[in-house]
Design an enzyme around this catalytic site. Structure first.
Site, PDB file in Angstrom:
ATOM      1  N   ASP A 164       0.715  -6.601   5.791  1.00 44.09           N
ATOM      2  CA  ASP A 164       1.262  -6.684   4.443  1.00 44.09           C
ATOM      3  C   ASP A 164       2.774  -6.844   4.557  1.00 44.09           C
ATOM      4  OD1 ASP A 164      -1.279  -6.005   3.064  1.00 44.09           O
ATOM      5  OD2 ASP A 164      -1.021  -4.121   4.141  1.00 44.09           O
ATOM      6  N   ASP A 173      -4.906  -5.993   9.033  1.00 44.46           N
ATOM      7  CA  ASP A 173      -4.194  -7.099   8.406  1.00 44.46           C
ATOM      8  C   ASP A 173      -2.725  -6.714   8.267  1.00 44.46           C
ATOM      9  OD1 ASP A 173      -4.091  -5.331   6.189  1.00 44.46           O
ATOM     10  OD2 ASP A 173      -5.991  -6.134   5.464  1.00 44.46           O
ATOM     11  N   ASP A 196       1.308   5.215  -1.472  1.00 41.96           N
ATOM     12  CA  ASP A 196       0.436   6.391  -1.543  1.00 41.96           C
ATOM     13  C   ASP A 196       0.761   7.495  -0.539  1.00 41.96           C
ATOM     14  OD1 ASP A 196      -0.476   4.682   0.452  1.00 41.96           O
ATOM     15  OD2 ASP A 196      -2.526   4.510  -0.334  1.00 41.96           O
TER      16      ASP A 196
HETATM   17  P1  ATP Z   1      -5.703  -1.024   5.843  1.00 37.38           P
HETATM   18  O1  ATP Z   1      -5.252  -2.428   5.476  1.00 37.38           O
HETATM   19  O2  ATP Z   1      -5.672  -0.729   7.275  1.00 37.38           O
HETATM   20  O3  ATP Z   1      -6.960  -0.646   5.176  1.00 37.38           O
HETATM   21  P2  ATP Z   1      -3.346  -0.291   4.411  1.00 37.38           P
HETATM   22  O4  ATP Z   1      -2.547   0.974   4.442  1.00 37.38           O
HETATM   23  O5  ATP Z   1      -2.649  -1.528   4.820  1.00 37.38           O
HETATM   24  O6  ATP Z   1      -4.624  -0.022   5.245  1.00 37.38           O
HETATM   25  P3  ATP Z   1      -3.885  -1.654   1.964  1.00 37.38           P
HETATM   26  O7  ATP Z   1      -4.959  -1.387   0.979  1.00 37.38           O
HETATM   27  O8  ATP Z   1      -3.878  -2.930   2.709  1.00 37.38           O
HETATM   28  O9  ATP Z   1      -3.895  -0.429   2.942  1.00 37.38           O
HETATM   29  O10 ATP Z   1      -2.521  -1.481   1.168  1.00 37.38           O
HETATM   30  C1  ATP Z   1      -1.271  -1.821   1.740  1.00 37.38           C
HETATM   31  C2  ATP Z   1      -0.233  -0.788   1.350  1.00 37.38           C
HETATM   32  O11 ATP Z   1      -0.058  -0.775  -0.063  1.00 37.38           O
HETATM   33  C3  ATP Z   1      -0.594   0.643   1.714  1.00 37.38           C
HETATM   34  O12 ATP Z   1      -0.241   0.946   3.020  1.00 37.38           O
HETATM   35  C4  ATP Z   1       0.234   1.434   0.715  1.00 37.38           C
HETATM   36  O13 ATP Z   1       1.574   1.501   1.123  1.00 37.38           O
HETATM   37  C5  ATP Z   1       0.169   0.554  -0.517  1.00 37.38           C
HETATM   38  N1  ATP Z   1      -0.963   0.925  -1.395  1.00 37.38           N
HETATM   39  C6  ATP Z   1      -2.203   0.406  -1.395  1.00 37.38           C
HETATM   40  N2  ATP Z   1      -2.975   0.977  -2.320  1.00 37.38           N
HETATM   41  C7  ATP Z   1      -2.213   1.880  -2.946  1.00 37.38           C
HETATM   42  C8  ATP Z   1      -2.439   2.791  -4.017  1.00 37.38           C
HETATM   43  N3  ATP Z   1      -3.619   2.876  -4.603  1.00 37.38           N
HETATM   44  N4  ATP Z   1      -1.392   3.572  -4.404  1.00 37.38           N
HETATM   45  C9  ATP Z   1      -0.190   3.478  -3.806  1.00 37.38           C
HETATM   46  N5  ATP Z   1       0.078   2.656  -2.797  1.00 37.38           N
HETATM   47  C10 ATP Z   1      -0.913   1.854  -2.357  1.00 37.38           C
HETATM   48 MG    MG Z   2      -3.398  -3.544   4.775  1.00 37.72          MG
END
Ligand code: ATP
Ligand code: MG
Length: 449
Positions: A66, A64, A156
């Site tokens: 963001d 997805d 993170d």
């Molecule tokens: P995917 O969507 O592929 O699972 P993602 O890295 O996009 O991975 P998401 O959960 O969609 O993960 O979160 C989007 C972004 O928000 C992350 O890439 C990170 O930068 C930030 N993020 C999400 N959760 C946390 C957290 N618990 N602590 C700090 N930053 C976070």
């Molecule tokens: Mg994501």
């Protein structure tokens, strides 16, 4: 509308120009692009961030997209009719386009707990002041808006903190994200101990991304995990359910399962399963492995996986141990099975809040295992027309593949399904009685062992 094109914090970025990276607009969802352009036209700054940029830089297809922006949630609501503000702990905006939902967050600062903020800092400088920490340093609410560089550093992992702009097509790196991507490692931004204490789920995220991307966890980010894993005990079962599902349905359940054990964080999600693995019958343990392999290959083929099937498989060894403790005659068997299934589910619910629709279905998959074994016409008809028949049949095949000797039951059901009415009638007439007798005899024999 904002008119300023200056974005504070931008000067702190390492800029990777468009000919130096592989992110291309054609790989970005048109809706994400629409949001980025619309925000730009309205005078805001907007970037693709997180997993989308990370995966594109790796040449993978993002799950997805963001978006991070200097527009506030309220600004976004005004700009997009299809926007909804969600979350209290962490206010974000969902912009919906049909089935696609874009997650848009306003730049946030990574800040110290409020009571540690220097009294000399005038409160008005702490924008959008609304944050809270628990006594252990865990962030409870986190809505302090900030600049883009601060937004990057409160994320993170370095590889999750890369920004892409359609205003110049550059990638912006505020930590060592690009380098860590090249080194293929997950590195926590800042002090790992502090960041895990703020949000223990980051330990699970480290494992999830390491498994999914086949990355290592950088040494200093990996070292404290065993010691801090217990902090996961303070996370709500609802959030742990969400994380568990992400861990097992991202297409990398097999390596994820290994890492969950290696880092000793799995026991806070699937504790009963991990406990049961040591003592459960070999076939039940093998069934878990096969179910994880199956899940991964289904996802690779673009098929769906249901949490009900997943939990039915993960908890199968737990159920088997409970059943082994019960010694009863045939009459009580059904009731005992039912009780053992309930107890197994209750045990899991203390870890993860699996929604009832899934636990009900898991239980049905298990209970159908009993019904599939009874070969009188009535029970066959009722099993066959059960909405969970297909899942239960798949589960049955998995049990056999795992080494359980079910006297050819899987093949029987395979033949039954492909047979026409006459063939089915013949199968019922031929197999019902002799098979029942044979099964009874062998059961008595094994009971005596
Ligand atoms: P995917 O969507 O592929 O699972 P993602 O890295 O996009 O991975 P998401 O959960 O969609 O993960 O979160 C989007 C972004 O928000 C992350 O890439 C990170 O930068 C930030 N993020 C999400 N959760 C946390 C957290 N618990 N602590 C700090 N930053 C976070
Ligand atoms: Mg994501």
């Amino acid at each position: 509308m904002k008119t300023s094109k200056e974005l504070p914090g931008l000067e702190k970025a390492t800029v990777i120009e468009r000919d130096q990276h592989r992110v291309s607009r054609k790989d970005i969802s048109p809706n994400a692009l629409k949001v980025l352009y619309r925000l730009g036209e309205a005078g805001y700054h907007a970037f693709l961030v997180g997993g989308g940029v990370r995966d594109l830089l790796l040449g993978n297809k993002p799950k997805d997209f963001d978006v991070a922006t200097d527009a506030t949630p309220e600004d976004l609501k005004e700009l997009f009719r299809n926007a909804r503000i969600i979350g209290r702990r962490f206010k974000i905006v969902h912009i919906r386009f049909g089935r696609e939902i874009l997650e848009v967050t306003t730049f946030r600062a990574h800040h110290k707990p409020l009571n540690e903020i220097d009294d000399d800092v005038p409160r008005r400088q702490i924008r959008g002041l609304d944050s809270a920490h628990s006594s252990t340093g865990m962030i409870l609410r986190d809505n302090v808006y900030g600049d883009i560089d601060e937004d990057a550093l409160r994320r993170d992992f370095t590889v999750n903190a890369l920004y892409y702009t359609v205003d110049g097509f550059q990638v912006l790196d505020f930590s060592s994200g690009v380098e860590d991507l090249e080194q293929r490692q997950m590195r926590v931004i800042g002090d790992p101990v502090e960041r895990y204490k703020e949000d223990p789920v980051r330990m699970l995220r480290a494992v999830r991304f390491a498994a999914k991307l086949d990355f290592a966890i950088a040494e200093k980010s990996a070292a404290p995990i065993n010691r801090l894993a217990h902090l996961l005990g303070s996370i709500s079962p609802a959030r742990l359910f969400d994380e568990t599902l992400k861990l097992f349905t991202a297409g990398f359940a097999v390596p994820t399962f290994k890492l969950l054990q290696e880092y000793e964080v799995g026991e806070y999600l699937i504790g009963p399963t991990l406990d049961a693995l040591d003592t459960a019958p070999h076939a039940a343990v093998r069934l878990v492995e096969l179910a994880l392999e199956n899940t991964d290959s289904r996802i690779a083929e673009g098929k769906s996986v249901t949490p009900a099937f997943l939990f039915a498989a993960l908890l199968w060894p737990v159920l088997q141990l409970r059943l082994a403790d019960m010694q009863s005659d045939q009459q009580q068997r059904h009731q005992e099975f039912h009780d053992a299934a309930n107890a197994t589910i209750m045990e899991q619910l203390e870890f993860t809040a699996v929604p009832k629709r899934f636990t009900m279905a898991s239980r049905e998959i298990w209970e159908l295992q009993l019904r599939l074994q009874r070969r009188n016409k009535r029970s066959i008809d009722s099993a066959f027309s059960h909405p969970r028949f297909r899942a239960a049949y798949d589960f049955l095949l998995l049990r056999e593949e795992a080494g359980e000797d079910l006297d050819g039951l899987g093949q029987w059901w395979t033949d039954y399904q492909i047979g026409d009415t006459k063939q089915r009638g013949d199968m019922l007439a031929v197999t019902a009685k002799p098979r029942n007798r044979r099964r009874k005899r062998s059961r008595r024999k094994s009971a005596g062992n």
